[in-house]
Scaffold this motif. Structure first.
Motif, mmCIF file in Angstrom:
data_model
loop_
_atom_site.group_PDB
_atom_site.id
_atom_site.type_symbol
_atom_site.label_atom_id
_atom_site.label_comp_id
_atom_site.label_asym_id
_atom_site.label_seq_id
_atom_site.Cartn_x
_atom_site.Cartn_y
_atom_site.Cartn_z
ATOM 1 N N PRO A 140 63.643 12.142 24.363
ATOM 2 C CA PRO A 140 62.946 11.419 23.295
ATOM 3 C C PRO A 140 63.792 11.329 22.026
ATOM 4 N N ARG A 141 63.538 10.283 21.262
ATOM 5 C CA ARG A 141 64.242 10.127 19.986
ATOM 6 C C ARG A 141 63.818 11.239 19.037
ATOM 7 N N ARG A 142 64.832 11.849 18.428
ATOM 8 C CA ARG A 142 64.628 12.867 17.405
ATOM 9 C C ARG A 142 65.683 12.632 16.352
ATOM 10 N N THR A 143 65.541 13.298 15.216
ATOM 11 C CA THR A 143 66.545 13.136 14.170
ATOM 12 C C THR A 143 67.851 13.807 14.592
ATOM 13 N N ALA A 144 68.936 13.333 14.015
ATOM 14 C CA ALA A 144 70.232 13.962 14.275
ATOM 15 C C ALA A 144 70.182 15.434 13.886
ATOM 16 N N GLN A 145 69.540 15.734 12.778
ATOM 17 C CA GLN A 145 69.456 17.118 12.325
ATOM 18 C C GLN A 145 68.777 18.003 13.363
ATOM 19 N N ALA A 146 67.692 17.537 13.956
ATOM 20 C CA ALA A 146 66.967 18.312 14.966
ATOM 21 C C ALA A 146 67.811 18.481 16.229
ATOM 22 N N ILE A 147 68.482 17.410 16.646
ATOM 23 C CA ILE A 147 69.310 17.456 17.857
ATOM 24 C C ILE A 147 70.475 18.420 17.673
ATOM 25 N N VAL A 148 71.164 18.306 16.552
ATOM 26 C CA VAL A 148 72.323 19.165 16.299
ATOM 27 C C VAL A 148 71.884 20.619 16.188
ATOM 28 N N ALA A 149 70.803 20.893 15.474
ATOM 29 C CA ALA A 149 70.319 22.269 15.328
ATOM 30 C C ALA A 149 69.973 22.875 16.686
ATOM 31 N N GLU A 150 69.312 22.102 17.527
ATOM 32 C CA GLU A 150 68.941 22.586 18.864
ATOM 33 C C GLU A 150 70.190 22.880 19.699
ATOM 34 N N ALA A 151 71.153 21.970 19.682
ATOM 35 C CA ALA A 151 72.375 22.152 20.471
ATOM 36 C C ALA A 151 73.205 23.324 19.941
ATOM 37 N N GLN A 152 73.297 23.439 18.629
ATOM 38 C CA GLN A 152 74.078 24.536 18.059
ATOM 39 C C GLN A 152 73.419 25.881 18.324
ATOM 40 N N ALA A 153 72.106 25.924 18.396
ATOM 41 C CA ALA A 153 71.412 27.171 18.746
ATOM 42 C C ALA A 153 71.654 27.522 20.213
ATOM 43 N N GLU A 154 71.604 26.507 21.087
ATOM 44 C CA GLU A 154 71.829 26.761 22.512
ATOM 45 C C GLU A 154 73.246 27.246 22.779
ATOM 46 N N PHE A 155 74.208 26.713 22.055
ATOM 47 C CA PHE A 155 75.624 27.059 22.264
ATOM 48 C C PHE A 155 76.171 27.755 21.023
ATOM 49 N N ALA A 156 75.444 28.765 20.566
ATOM 50 C CA ALA A 156 75.781 29.458 19.318
ATOM 51 C C ALA A 156 77.148 30.123 19.353
ATOM 52 N N SER A 157 77.665 30.460 20.516
ATOM 53 C CA SER A 157 78.961 31.147 20.600
ATOM 54 C C SER A 157 80.137 30.188 20.759
ATOM 55 N N PHE A 158 79.891 28.885 20.692
ATOM 56 C CA PHE A 158 80.965 27.907 20.921
ATOM 57 C C PHE A 158 82.186 28.181 20.050
ATOM 58 N N SER A 159 82.011 28.311 18.762
ATOM 59 C CA SER A 159 83.145 28.511 17.861
ATOM 60 C C SER A 159 83.871 29.821 18.164
ATOM 61 N N ASP A 160 83.119 30.892 18.400
ATOM 62 C CA ASP A 160 83.741 32.173 18.741
ATOM 63 C C ASP A 160 84.486 32.082 20.074
ATOM 64 N N ASP A 161 83.909 31.371 21.029
ATOM 65 C CA ASP A 161 84.562 31.201 22.325
ATOM 66 C C ASP A 161 85.879 30.439 22.175
ATOM 67 N N ILE A 162 85.892 29.439 21.315
ATOM 68 C CA ILE A 162 87.125 28.689 21.064
ATOM 69 C C ILE A 162 88.138 29.593 20.352
ATOM 70 N N ASP A 163 87.676 30.360 19.368
ATOM 71 C CA ASP A 163 88.572 31.303 18.683
ATOM 72 C C ASP A 163 89.247 32.231 19.686
ATOM 73 N N ALA A 164 88.514 32.676 20.696
ATOM 74 C CA ALA A 164 89.064 33.590 21.684
ATOM 75 C C ALA A 164 90.174 32.947 22.523
ATOM 76 N N LEU A 165 90.177 31.624 22.594
ATOM 77 C CA LEU A 165 91.220 30.919 23.344
ATOM 78 C C LEU A 165 92.489 30.721 22.529
ATOM 79 N N CYS A 166 92.357 30.813 21.214
ATOM 80 C CA CYS A 166 93.487 30.509 20.323
ATOM 81 C C CYS A 166 94.503 31.648 20.289
ATOM 82 N N ARG A 167 95.760 31.273 20.140
ATOM 83 C CA ARG A 167 96.856 32.257 20.039
ATOM 84 C C ARG A 167 97.500 32.166 18.687
#
Length: 175
Positions: A148-175
């Motif tokens: 369903p259509r939702r605001t960008a803010q709601a969609i992004v907040a939901e996705a960022q909550a589901e994948f809350a470790s994304f940034s940390d996971d990327i940091d772990a790949l960096c050298r």
């Protein structure tokens, strides 16, 4: 249902249609997004990920790059949900200066983010800004979206909550 495999590079029809849309961006106003009409090659994606992280042991198999912004930041489908279709995978953004963020939980929600006037960079890094709905992208999203259509803010907040470790996971790949 098409399952995602390591070599699945079939471009979804919705992204092909997004690629035909003109995104206006001038003087910091509008949506800074240049969609591709096909995914970046597997080799090109691996080369980019190795340089972006400084980790030359990685391959880019988990990502399908499908667009960029004017600074060279990239939008990608992140194949993190095993056995799920490509369109059910989250959309992420990698900035040219190390910024990164989850944009949407799936391609359908990404279409609604675009319809609300946000490109991948704006959604990942500046979702608090005022929405600028785009009627043409709204029509495109309505044609392809399965959520369903939702605001960008709601969609992004939901996705960022589901994948809350994304940034940390990327940091772990960096050298």
């Amino acid at each position: 249902m098409i399952e995602t495999t390591g070599d699945d590079r079939r471009f979804p029809p919705a992204l092909a249609e997004v690629a035909r849309v003109g995104f206006a961006y001038e003087e910091g106003e509008g949506v800074d997004f240049e969609p591709y009409d096909a995914f970046e090659s597997a080799g090109g994606t691996s080369d980019w990920l190795r340089h972006w992280t400084g980790n030359h042991e990685l391959d880019g198999g988990a990502y399908r790059i499908f667009g960029q912004d004017g600074t060279g930041g990239l939008a990608a489908v992140w194949c993190v949900r095993p056995g799920r279709a490509l369109v059910e995978q989250p959309v992420v953004f990698f900035g040219s200066e190390g910024e990164r963020g989850v944009v949407a939980g799936n391609l359908s929600d990404f279409l609604w983010v675009l319809a609300d006037g946000f490109g991948p960079m704006e959604a990942a890094l500046h979702v608090e800004r005022e929405t600028r709905p785009d009627p043409a992208l709204g029509t495109l999203a309505a044609r392809y979206a399965t959520t369903p259509r939702r605001t960008a803010q709601a969609i992004v907040a939901e996705a960022q909550a589901e994948f809350a470790s994304f940034s940390d996971d990327i940091d772990a790949l960096c050298r």
